[in-house]
Design a protein around this motif. Sequence first.
Motif, PDB file in Angstrom:
ATOM      1  N   GLU A  11       0.841  -1.194   0.000  1.00  0.00           N
ATOM      2  CA  GLU A  11       0.000   0.000   0.000  1.00  0.00           C
ATOM      3  C   GLU A  11       0.876   1.243   0.000  1.00  0.00           C
ATOM      4  N   ILE A  12       0.357   2.296  -0.620  1.00  0.00           N
ATOM      5  CA  ILE A  12       1.030   3.590  -0.640  1.00  0.00           C
ATOM      6  C   ILE A  12       0.034   4.635  -0.172  1.00  0.00           C
ATOM      7  N   GLY A  13       0.503   5.528   0.708  1.00  0.00           N
ATOM      8  CA  GLY A  13      -0.340   6.618   1.184  1.00  0.00           C
ATOM      9  C   GLY A  13       0.385   7.945   1.056  1.00  0.00           C
ATOM     10  N   PHE A  14      -0.378   9.020   0.981  1.00  0.00           N
ATOM     11  CA  PHE A  14       0.160  10.378   0.886  1.00  0.00           C
ATOM     12  C   PHE A  14      -0.390  11.216   2.025  1.00  0.00           C
ATOM     13  N   GLU A  15       0.464  12.033   2.629  1.00  0.00           N
ATOM     14  CA  GLU A  15       0.054  12.962   3.677  1.00  0.00           C
ATOM     15  C   GLU A  15       0.921  14.205   3.588  1.00  0.00           C
ATOM     16  N   SER A  16       0.472  15.275   4.226  1.00  0.00           N
ATOM     17  CA  SER A  16       1.284  16.483   4.367  1.00  0.00           C
ATOM     18  C   SER A  16       1.556  16.697   5.839  1.00  0.00           C
ATOM     19  N   GLU A  17       2.821  16.932   6.172  1.00  0.00           N
ATOM     20  CA  GLU A  17       3.239  17.184   7.549  1.00  0.00           C
ATOM     21  C   GLU A  17       4.414  18.136   7.550  1.00  0.00           C
ATOM     22  N   ASN A  18       4.350  19.204   8.349  1.00  0.00           N
ATOM     23  CA  ASN A  18       5.492  20.126   8.523  1.00  0.00           C
ATOM     24  C   ASN A  18       6.150  20.525   7.207  1.00  0.00           C
ATOM     25  N   CYS A  19       5.402  20.999   6.261  1.00  0.00           N
ATOM     26  CA  CYS A  19       5.960  21.422   4.960  1.00  0.00           C
ATOM     27  C   CYS A  19       6.550  20.262   4.173  1.00  0.00           C
ATOM     28  N   ALA A  20       6.166  19.052   4.482  1.00  0.00           N
ATOM     29  CA  ALA A  20       6.678  17.880   3.769  1.00  0.00           C
ATOM     30  C   ALA A  20       5.522  17.081   3.177  1.00  0.00           C
ATOM     31  N   THR A  21       5.749  16.557   1.992  1.00  0.00           N
ATOM     32  CA  THR A  21       4.852  15.567   1.425  1.00  0.00           C
ATOM     33  C   THR A  21       5.421  14.221   1.841  1.00  0.00           C
ATOM     34  N   VAL A  22       4.623  13.438   2.561  1.00  0.00           N
ATOM     35  CA  VAL A  22       5.074  12.139   3.049  1.00  0.00           C
ATOM     36  C   VAL A  22       4.416  11.046   2.223  1.00  0.00           C
ATOM     37  N   VAL A  23       5.242  10.216   1.623  1.00  0.00           N
ATOM     38  CA  VAL A  23       4.777   9.033   0.910  1.00  0.00           C
ATOM     39  C   VAL A  23       5.099   7.860   1.822  1.00  0.00           C
ATOM     40  N   SER A  24       4.067   7.200   2.340  1.00  0.00           N
ATOM     41  CA  SER A  24       4.299   6.057   3.224  1.00  0.00           C
ATOM     42  C   SER A  24       3.974   4.776   2.467  1.00  0.00           C
ATOM     43  N   VAL A  25       4.841   3.803   2.650  1.00  0.00           N
ATOM     44  CA  VAL A  25       4.715   2.538   1.927  1.00  0.00           C
ATOM     45  C   VAL A  25       4.706   1.394   2.928  1.00  0.00           C
ATOM     46  N   GLU A  47       4.979  18.326  -5.954  1.00  0.00           N
ATOM     47  CA  GLU A  47       4.632  19.221  -4.851  1.00  0.00           C
ATOM     48  C   GLU A  47       5.827  20.110  -4.542  1.00  0.00           C
ATOM     49  N   ARG A  48       5.561  21.278  -4.009  1.00  0.00           N
ATOM     50  CA  ARG A  48       6.639  22.204  -3.654  1.00  0.00           C
ATOM     51  C   ARG A  48       7.249  21.841  -2.308  1.00  0.00           C
ATOM     52  N   ASN A  49       6.566  21.037  -1.535  1.00  0.00           N
ATOM     53  CA  ASN A  49       7.051  20.635  -0.217  1.00  0.00           C
ATOM     54  C   ASN A  49       8.279  19.727  -0.349  1.00  0.00           C
ATOM     55  N   GLY A  50       8.984  19.563   0.771  1.00  0.00           N
ATOM     56  CA  GLY A  50      10.039  18.564   0.828  1.00  0.00           C
ATOM     57  C   GLY A  50       9.418  17.185   0.715  1.00  0.00           C
ATOM     58  N   LEU A  51      10.209  16.197   0.365  1.00  0.00           N
ATOM     59  CA  LEU A  51       9.685  14.842   0.155  1.00  0.00           C
ATOM     60  C   LEU A  51      10.278  13.867   1.164  1.00  0.00           C
ATOM     61  N   VAL A  52       9.376  13.198   1.887  1.00  0.00           N
ATOM     62  CA  VAL A  52       9.758  12.173   2.855  1.00  0.00           C
ATOM     63  C   VAL A  52       9.154  10.857   2.394  1.00  0.00           C
ATOM     64  N   ASP A 112       8.898  11.765  12.505  1.00  0.00           N
ATOM     65  CA  ASP A 112       8.911  13.098  13.092  1.00  0.00           C
ATOM     66  C   ASP A 112      10.232  13.806  12.832  1.00  0.00           C
ATOM     67  N   ALA A 113      11.340  13.087  12.978  1.00  0.00           N
ATOM     68  CA  ALA A 113      12.657  13.685  12.720  1.00  0.00           C
ATOM     69  C   ALA A 113      12.783  14.107  11.263  1.00  0.00           C
ATOM     70  N   ALA A 114      12.277  13.295  10.348  1.00  0.00           N
ATOM     71  CA  ALA A 114      12.371  13.608   8.920  1.00  0.00           C
ATOM     72  C   ALA A 114      11.542  14.839   8.576  1.00  0.00           C
ATOM     73  N   THR A 115      10.296  14.886   9.036  1.00  0.00           N
ATOM     74  CA  THR A 115       9.446  16.032   8.692  1.00  0.00           C
ATOM     75  C   THR A 115       9.929  17.300   9.392  1.00  0.00           C
ATOM     76  N   LEU A 116      10.493  17.157  10.574  1.00  0.00           N
ATOM     77  CA  LEU A 116      11.040  18.319  11.272  1.00  0.00           C
ATOM     78  C   LEU A 116      12.221  18.895  10.494  1.00  0.00           C
ATOM     79  N   GLU A 117      13.113  18.031  10.014  1.00  0.00           N
ATOM     80  CA  GLU A 117      14.245  18.516   9.221  1.00  0.00           C
ATOM     81  C   GLU A 117      13.790  19.180   7.929  1.00  0.00           C
TER      82      GLU A 117
END
Length: 121
Positions: A11-25, A47-52, A112-117
Motif C-alpha cells: 500500500e502507498i499513502g500520501f500525507e502532508s506534515e510540517n511542509c513535507a509531502t510524506v509518501v508512506s509505503v 509538490e513544492r514541499n520537501g519529500l519524505v 517526526d525527525a524527517a518532517t522536522l528537518e
Amino acid sequence: MAQVRPTRRFEIGFESENCATVVSVSGEIDMATAPQLERALLAAEQERNGLVLDLQGVGFLDSTALHVLLRASERLNERGRVLHVVCGQGPVRRLFELTVLTATFRIHSDRDAATLEVGHS
C-alpha cells in the motif's frame, strides 16, 4: 521446516506534515510493485514541499526498488532537493547501510525527525 512469514499487503499513502509531502509505503517493494512506487514518487515530486519516503512498514526491498529510489533522488537533486527516507532498525535499514546508500539519501529513524528537518530547510 521453515516458517513462511506473512507478507503485508502493498500500500502507498500520501500525507502532508510540517511542509513535507510524506509518501508512506507498506508491504514488499519488488519488481511487481516498484512501478507503483515510481508513479507515487513522481507525483509527490511535483509538490513544492520537501519529500519524505516513509518505509517503516516495508519488510523487503529488491534492486528494482533501489533503482526507483536512486532515480527519484537524482531528479530531486537536479532541483536542489533531497529525498528523506524513514526506516528504523531492521532489514531495510541494513540494506541501505550495506549498499552505502546512507550517503545518498537523508536517512531518519522516525518520521517526526524527517518532517522536522524538512520543515527547517
